[in-house]
Motif scaffolding. Structure first.
Motif, PDB file in Angstrom:
ATOM      1  N   GLY A 108     -62.881  47.039  14.647  1.00  0.00           N
ATOM      2  CA  GLY A 108     -62.853  47.691  15.953  1.00  0.00           C
ATOM      3  C   GLY A 108     -61.657  47.289  16.792  1.00  0.00           C
ATOM      4  O   GLY A 108     -61.140  48.091  17.574  1.00  0.00           O
ATOM      5  N   LEU A 124     -70.392  47.133  19.837  1.00  0.00           N
ATOM      6  CA  LEU A 124     -69.040  46.840  19.366  1.00  0.00           C
ATOM      7  C   LEU A 124     -67.995  47.348  20.359  1.00  0.00           C
ATOM      8  O   LEU A 124     -66.963  46.700  20.570  1.00  0.00           O
ATOM      9  CB  LEU A 124     -68.799  47.461  17.994  1.00  0.00           C
ATOM     10  N   HIS A 125     -68.256  48.498  20.965  1.00  0.00           N
ATOM     11  CA  HIS A 125     -67.343  49.022  21.986  1.00  0.00           C
ATOM     12  C   HIS A 125     -67.261  48.048  23.159  1.00  0.00           C
ATOM     13  O   HIS A 125     -66.168  47.748  23.664  1.00  0.00           O
ATOM     14  CB  HIS A 125     -67.830  50.388  22.457  1.00  0.00           C
ATOM     15  N   VAL A 143     -62.276  52.543  19.335  1.00  0.00           N
ATOM     16  CA  VAL A 143     -62.865  51.347  18.717  1.00  0.00           C
ATOM     17  C   VAL A 143     -63.690  51.712  17.496  1.00  0.00           C
ATOM     18  O   VAL A 143     -63.605  51.058  16.448  1.00  0.00           O
ATOM     19  CB  VAL A 143     -63.745  50.594  19.739  1.00  0.00           C
ATOM     20  N   MET A 144     -64.492  52.769  17.601  1.00  0.00           N
ATOM     21  CA  MET A 144     -65.493  53.048  16.586  1.00  0.00           C
ATOM     22  C   MET A 144     -64.922  53.714  15.333  1.00  0.00           C
ATOM     23  O   MET A 144     -65.453  53.520  14.241  1.00  0.00           O
ATOM     24  CB  MET A 144     -66.611  53.920  17.166  1.00  0.00           C
ATOM     25  N   VAL A 169     -63.895  51.244  12.745  1.00  0.00           N
ATOM     26  CA  VAL A 169     -65.102  50.617  12.183  1.00  0.00           C
ATOM     27  C   VAL A 169     -65.692  51.511  11.103  1.00  0.00           C
ATOM     28  O   VAL A 169     -66.089  51.039  10.022  1.00  0.00           O
ATOM     29  CB  VAL A 169     -66.143  50.360  13.299  1.00  0.00           C
TER      30      VAL A 169
END
Length: 423
Positions: free
Chosen positions: A171, A353-354, A415-416, A419
């Motif tokens: 991320g 995660l963000h 970010v995602m 991932v």
């Protein structure tokens, strides 16, 4: 309870008590004052570091130390110059690219300043860039190491938050690439407008020689990150691979370190890792106090009143992250903020995660800003530019950072997507 702990922590910090000790003392005093068992401190501390994942922290720090002493950083810079040195704003782009690659091995912004900083600043000033501009760009590019994998802060934050370390590292790649691209665009515009840098002719032989000479160094992050994201090795095993590979290159290929040098580097890495893990241990005791006092729920209610949308919630949190990152060590800041604000972010619909990567990106700004920016003072030292003058030169780069933070808050895909692609 939480207010008492924070007040005591601030008091100890003002008295110049080391942050880890200040946080531990504040936690112990709060538990004692509210007649709670002090054994919770030792229990929390022992539990917090009982993790195989955290072995990666000293190993990546050691890899960064080996790179700095073993000549890998100089060769990475030479390779970047061979690839992008002829572009408008060329050596500035080399600064950005070399910091990105170096961060992909060391995970440490301070290590970036110590090893690459003198090289990049000297090269930029020799080619017509003003020293304050060169130092300011070096200062901001060093923060890339806090974002791109294998960021030490992301490893510690993910382990503390109970999130997948591998996914968190992936991320961080999105915001890291975004910051590097925006910095490159800004550097191009400024260099063209103000005539910074000298136009160099392309020398095929010299470029090929520089790339060949740097090949073992440049391949290091490719091997490490490919192994980690393909699932061949875990993040901890990737850290061990980083140490082994950089040691082989530095000792057998470059022949710039010996056995005694390695022992000294291991001691230095152990001390640095110890300070990081000590903060993690004492922060766990503070987390216990926050949890008992229901601080996460209180923070969630407060942010619901003032926030509303996911974006506005993140923007409000971003202000908190940046201010706190400016005032204290970012590892300690992350470990104190995660248990308080992560539940509030989740209740507002923010992906864990963000939230983590956005927090790290905001805190990384604190590395480059007064009053306690570690990278700021390190850059002032290696460049010889007075801190006030360096801060003034860095103001446009702070604005660039602000644009990146807004984009990361507004578009979670930044970010995602990495991932989803890499894990």
């Amino acid at each position: 309870m939480s207010l008492t702990l924070v007040a005591l922590f601030i008091l100890f910090a003002i008295l110049d008590v080391p942050l880890a000790v200040a946080l531990g003392l504040a936690s112990a005093a709060t538990l004692w004052w509210f007649d709670m068992p002090l054994s919770m401190i030792t229990q929390s501390m022992a539990t917090s570091i009982n993790s195989f994942l955290l072995i990666a922290v000293p190993l990546f720090i050691l890899a960064g130390q080996i790179m700095e002493r073993g000549g890998l950083s100089e060769r990475i810079f030479d390779a970047a110059e061979a690839l992008v040195g002829r572009l408008p704003g060329g050596v500035g782009h080399v600064n950005i690219a070399s910091s990105f690659v170096f961060g992909g091995i060391s995970g440490s912004s301070v290590a970036d300043i110590a090893s690459l900083g003198p090289i990049t600043i000297r090269s930029m000033t020799a080619r017509g860039y003003p020293k304050p501009y060169s130092a300011a760009l070096t200062l901001i590019t060093a923060t890339l190491a806090t974002l791109v994998p294998p960021s030490i802060l992301i490893i510690v934050a993910a382990a503390s938050a109970g999130q997948s370390v591998g996914a968190a590292l992936a991320g961080g790649l999105g915001p890291g690439v975004l910051l590097a691209v925006v910095l490159a665009i800004y550097n191009t515009i400024v260099s063209r407008r103000k005539g910074y840098g000298k136009i160099t002719t392309f020398d095929m032989r010299a470029s090929a020689r520089a790339l060949f000479r740097a090949l073992p160094s440049v391949v290091a992050p490719v091997i490490i990150l490919t192994g980690m994201f393909s699932g061949i090795v875990t993040p901890t095993e990737a850290a061990g691979l980083a140490v082994l590979y950089t040691l082989i290159v530095a000792a057998l290929v470059h022949r710039e370190i010996g056995f005694r040098d390695f022992l000294k580097l291991a001691v230095v890495a152990g001390k640095l890792a110890g300070s990081v893990l000590l903060i993690l241990m004492v922060a766990s005791a503070a987390t216990f106090v926050f949890t008992v006092d229901l601080l996460p729920q209180k923070a969630s209610g407060f942010l619901t009143i003032f926030g509303g949308s996911t974006f506005m919630t993140l923007m409000l949190m971003g202000l908190i992250f940046v201010v706190v990152g400016m005032l204290m060590d970012i590892v300690a800041a992350a470990l104190m903020l995660i248990p308080v604000l992560m539940p509030a972010a989740a209740s507002a619909g923010v992906e864990p995660l963000h939230f983590l990567i956005y927090m790290v990106a905001c805190l990384a700004v604190g590395l480059a800003t007064p009053p306690v920016g570690t990278c700021l003072f390190a850059t002032a030292y290696v460049s010889g530019v007075p801190t006030p003058k360096l801060v003034k030169a860095a103001l446009p780069f702070y604005a660039v950072n602000a644009v990146v933070l807004v984009l990361v808050a507004a578009f979670p895909q930044i970010v995602m997507w990495p991932v989803e692609w890499l894990t």
